[in-house]
Design an enzyme around this catalytic site. Sequence first.
Site, mmCIF file in Angstrom:
data_model
loop_
_atom_site.group_PDB
_atom_site.id
_atom_site.type_symbol
_atom_site.label_atom_id
_atom_site.label_comp_id
_atom_site.label_asym_id
_atom_site.label_seq_id
_atom_site.Cartn_x
_atom_site.Cartn_y
_atom_site.Cartn_z
ATOM 1 N N CYS A 1 74.230 59.991 67.515
ATOM 2 C CA CYS A 1 72.945 59.929 66.797
ATOM 3 C C CYS A 1 72.395 58.505 66.790
ATOM 4 O O CYS A 1 72.978 57.613 66.161
ATOM 5 C CB CYS A 1 73.159 60.439 65.376
ATOM 6 N N CYS B 1 71.453 57.126 63.356
ATOM 7 C CA CYS B 1 72.680 56.797 62.614
ATOM 8 C C CYS B 1 73.167 55.404 62.989
ATOM 9 O O CYS B 1 73.585 54.630 62.131
ATOM 10 C CB CYS B 1 73.773 57.825 62.905
#
Length: 83
Positions: free
Chosen positions: A12, A15
């Site tokens: 991600c 993230c």
Amino acid sequence: MKELIHFSATWCQPCKQMQPVLDSFVSNNEDITYTKYDADESVSVFEQYKIRSVPAFISKIDGVVIKMHMGTATEEKLDSLFS
């Protein structure tokens, strides 16, 4: 006891962008326990909290879920999860 639960994934990109913000938040809030779960390694925890996208954050005080936030966040937003 205050706890910030962070739901993330290694693949991600948002993230990964959150990591410096989280590092700063954790170092500035030593009274908050920080727990991180990865989507590919903690499927049951993701299911338990009904997490469908990452990054996601849950704040708990004395074991009780207070607030949830989906998406990236500033330190101020993370702090607001405890008020």
